[in-house]
Design an enzyme around this catalytic site. Structure first.
Site, short mmCIF file in Angstrom:
data_model
loop_
_atom_site.label_atom_id
_atom_site.label_comp_id
_atom_site.label_asym_id
_atom_site.label_seq_id
_atom_site.Cartn_x
_atom_site.Cartn_y
_atom_site.Cartn_z
N GLU A 256 0.84 -1.21 0.00
CA GLU A 256 0.00 0.00 0.00
C GLU A 256 0.87 1.26 0.00
OE1 GLU A 256 -2.90 -0.44 -0.80
OE2 GLU A 256 -3.06 -2.57 -0.31
N HIS B 226 1.75 2.00 -3.52
CA HIS B 226 0.67 2.75 -4.19
C HIS B 226 0.72 4.21 -3.76
CE1 HIS B 226 -1.49 -0.41 -6.22
NE2 HIS B 226 -1.80 -1.08 -5.12
N HIS C 137 3.22 6.24 -5.61
CA HIS C 137 2.69 6.54 -6.95
C HIS C 137 1.78 7.77 -6.86
CE1 HIS C 137 1.06 4.34 -10.81
NE2 HIS C 137 1.84 5.35 -11.10
ZN LIG Z 1 -2.54 -3.10 -4.92
#
Ligand SMILES: [Zn+2]
Length: 678
Positions: A470, A473, A476
């Site tokens: 996570e 992510h 990102h």
């Molecule tokens: Zn994922």
């Protein structure tokens, strides 16, 4: 009317959401006002007397609805992480209104007419790659929704979409009902030999809830999976296995076989109407894989590489079973059971041995520190940022040069009102207004083991991996630097979105990384190297069989969605053919998974199941560059940041990836990581 904070300019640090001021009753009126404004903004574009241009139509449309996002992002985030009955009531009330609202835009013919004028000049417009992407996405969002069809075809399209919706809904309900229908009460404890004590307790609770004495088995994953792993009783394992794999295909009221055909055929019809040969062609247009040939190339290569290893694994488990009194050829219902025993014998590594080294506070330092080492970014808790629960922390995230990058919220433990699982989301996305970069507010939400009165929160290895995932992510989301909101951060093709998250998981098994923070919470001793070795080895246990299972689902999914003619054969036979090349265990006739394959028939994975494997290949391939240059190599990290993490969905993912990697990904790194090759 009293002030509604959702409709005001926030006066908080970084204009974060003032959770302390927003009350539940503010949401519904704010949604109403935001939809009204959104419609007015769209009307202004349509009634613009000037000829359509990229700026006055495409960019203008991109910039509409900011208020609606501002209202819906706290609402939907809280609905997942801090829900109440009141919020759920609002969600139910608002959902049809939002659908109607978004239809009023996506089906607006005048709006599409303007978009089309711009789209048809696209080659003359000298657009940047990001602008081209925005134009293409905007156009496709309408065209894929039937905007280009004749009036007669539009009516057919709407009929088919409605039909498809109804079928997928019914399919899902049938699976649920049929799964819930089955239960088996066991009153003789001897039949349950082998099951762990806490699992037995759960089965006893199941029984009590149903007003019965004894232990109640059912087909829910939480019961089925551990039962298949631990139950000594082979007949019961067989019974449960067959019940599970014959759900929705035995002719009862929940039989899904006809529905499977209808869904596949309706999808084909929709694809044909939109000018595509198959539904896969329609879906893959907006994927990194681009077309079905690339998907099959991946599946075929992996199959060839893993099948021999899978056969060896099967032989090893069979041998183990033979040595432990099994006088039969292993069947599907024996696989998990004997595998688990063999795994235990080979690698005595379990959660309890690892947890003392993964105290949450240490892990946080390790994970944040990794981002500091790789990308030079820093995290500083900011108590002035309002949070929605006292357990949530908010951080100011700054770049190497001290410049503000993002707000990061972390929410680690389970609570009533939080759904299960782990996820990353944003409270505010990133975009540019002229030259001003409006930075994102990102959240990561987990359900990790809580601290107790005597022990701090100690994570399992899986929880560490989830955190890294996570957090990947969130990088990102936080490091993105794009112009348009709809292309920034994690707004990328679905088979690309797991690269930044999964690549981070790789660090979790690296000694160099773990040594920095994974110390025993009582003694301060570093995590032993042999434990790390064991984790790695046990992760690869029976990996080839697991891979073949994933491939079998990938082939099945593709078989249903590459149809170019309506299907009218036998669903189960068709399935057996599609999966034949991946089978190691003896095939069970009269059982199948198409009738309960919810991922593809009632979830969002139609022509997309391959993406699990696609993402793994990508993350292993990307991490191999770090492995080669050093897992903390700044140059490699810079390149990953510059070419992938900042770019969002502004260009084709393969183009972005090749800029980082210098070539297209290969399966080699994954094979190595899985121990298939040396
Ligand atoms: Zn994922």
């Amino acid at each position: 009317m009293a002030v509604n904070p959702l409709l005001e300019t926030y006066k908080t640090p970084h204009q974060t959401i003032p959770f302390n001021e927003i009350k539940t009753e503010h949401y519904f009126p704010a949604f109403g006002e935001a939809m009204k404004q959104h419609s007015l903004e769209v009307d202004a574009i349509i009634s613009n007397p000037q000829a359509p241009t990229f700026e006055n139509t495409i960019v203008a449309l991109e910039n509409t609805g900011k208020l609606l996002n501002k209202v819906s992002s706290p609402f939907y985030n809280l609905l997942s992480s801090e829900t109440t009955d009141e919020l759920q009531d609002i969600a139910e009330k608002i959902s049809p209104l939002l659908t109607e609202h978004s239809n009023s835009i996506s089906l607006n013919e005048k709006l599409f007419a303007r978009i089309k004028v711009v789209y048809e000049q696209k080659d003359k417009l000298k657009l940047t790659p990001e602008q081209k992407m925005l134009l293409q996405n905007t156009y496709d969002a309408f065209a894929d929704n039937g905007a280009n069809l004749s009036e007669a075809d539009k009516a057919i399209y709407r009929e088919l979409s409605k039909e498809l919706n109804m079928l997928t809904l019914q399919y899902g309900q049938n699976v649920l009902k049929e799964t819930n229908k089955y239960s088996l009460l066991i009153s003789d404890k001897k039949l349950l030999a082998g099951l762990p004590a806490d699992f037995m307790d759960m089965l006893a609770t199941n029984a009590k809830k149903a007003g019965k004495e004894g232990w109640l088995l059912n087909l829910k994953t939480t019961t089925y999976v551990p039962f298949m792993k631990y139950a000594d009783n082979r007949d019961l394992r067989r019974e449960l296995y067959i019940e599970n794999l014959t759900r929705c295909m035995t002719g009862g009221e929940y039989d899904n076989r006809e529905i499977v055909k209808k869904i596949a055929n309706t999808r084909l019809e929709i694809a044909n109407l939109l000018g595509r040969k198959s539904y896969a062609d329609h879906v893959l247009k907006h994927r990194m894989a681009e077309n079905k040939q690339h998907v099959y190339d991946l599946l075929d290569k992996l199959l060839a590489a893993y099948k021999p290893a899978a056969e060896k694994e099967y032989a090893e488990v069979q041998e183990y079973a033979d040595n432990h009194g099994a006088y039969f050829k292993l069947q599907a219902w024996d696989w998990s059971y004997y595998s688990e025993k063999l795994k235990d014998e080979k690698y005595s590594v379990n959660d309890e041995m690892l947890k003392p080294y993964f105290e949450l506070e240490h892990v946080k330092k390790g994970v944040f520190g990794l981002a500091t080492r790789l990308y030079g970014i820093h995290f500083k808790k900011n108590a002035k940022i309002p949070v929605y629960n006292p357990e949530v922390d908010a951080y100011d995230v700054t770049d190497e040069n001290g410049k503000f990058l993002a707000v990061l919220y972390t929410d680690f433990h389970p609570r009533d009102g939080k759904r299960a699982g782990a996820w990353m989301n944003d409270f505010k996305a990133q975009w540019m207004v002229g030259k001003t970069d409006s930075r994102p507010h990102i959240t990561i939400v987990m359900n990790f083991t809580r601290p107790t009165s005597t022990k701090p929160a100690l994570l399992t290895f899986d929880e560490l991996t989830t955190f890294l995932h996570e957090f990947g992510h969130s990088l990102h989301g936080m490091l993105t630097k794009c112009t348009y909101e709809s292309l920034s951060g994690t707004n990328v093709y679905r088979d690309f979105v797991e690269l930044p998250s999964q690549v981070m998981e790789n660090w979790g098994a690296e000694k160099e990384f773990l040594d920095g923070f994974a110390v025993h919470y009582l003694t301060g001793e570093k995590i032993p190297a042999e434990l790390i070795q064991k984790i790695k080895a046990s992760e690869n246990f029976n990996i080839a069989n697991f891979c073949l299972r994933q491939l079998s689902f990938g082939y099945l999914d593709m078989a249903w969605h590459t149809l170019e003619k309506p299907f009218d054969g036998d669903v189960i036979n068709y399935e057996k053919e599609a999966m034949a090349s991946t089978q190691i265990l003896p095939v069970i006739t009269n059982a199948g998974m198409s009738p309960t394959f919810s991922h593809i028939f009632s979830g969002g994975y139609a022509a997309g199941y391959y993406s699990y494997k696609w993402a793994e290949v990508l993350d292993a391939d990307a991490f191999s560059v770090f492995s080669k240059n050093g897992i903390f190599d700044k140059k490699t990290a810079d390149s990953f940041r510059k070419n992938i993490l900042t770019k969002g969905g502004t260009e084709q993912p393969m183009v972005l990836y090749k800029r980082f990697r210098g070539q297209e990904p290969t399966i080699d790194a994954l094979l190595k990581r899985n121990g298939i090759t040396q």
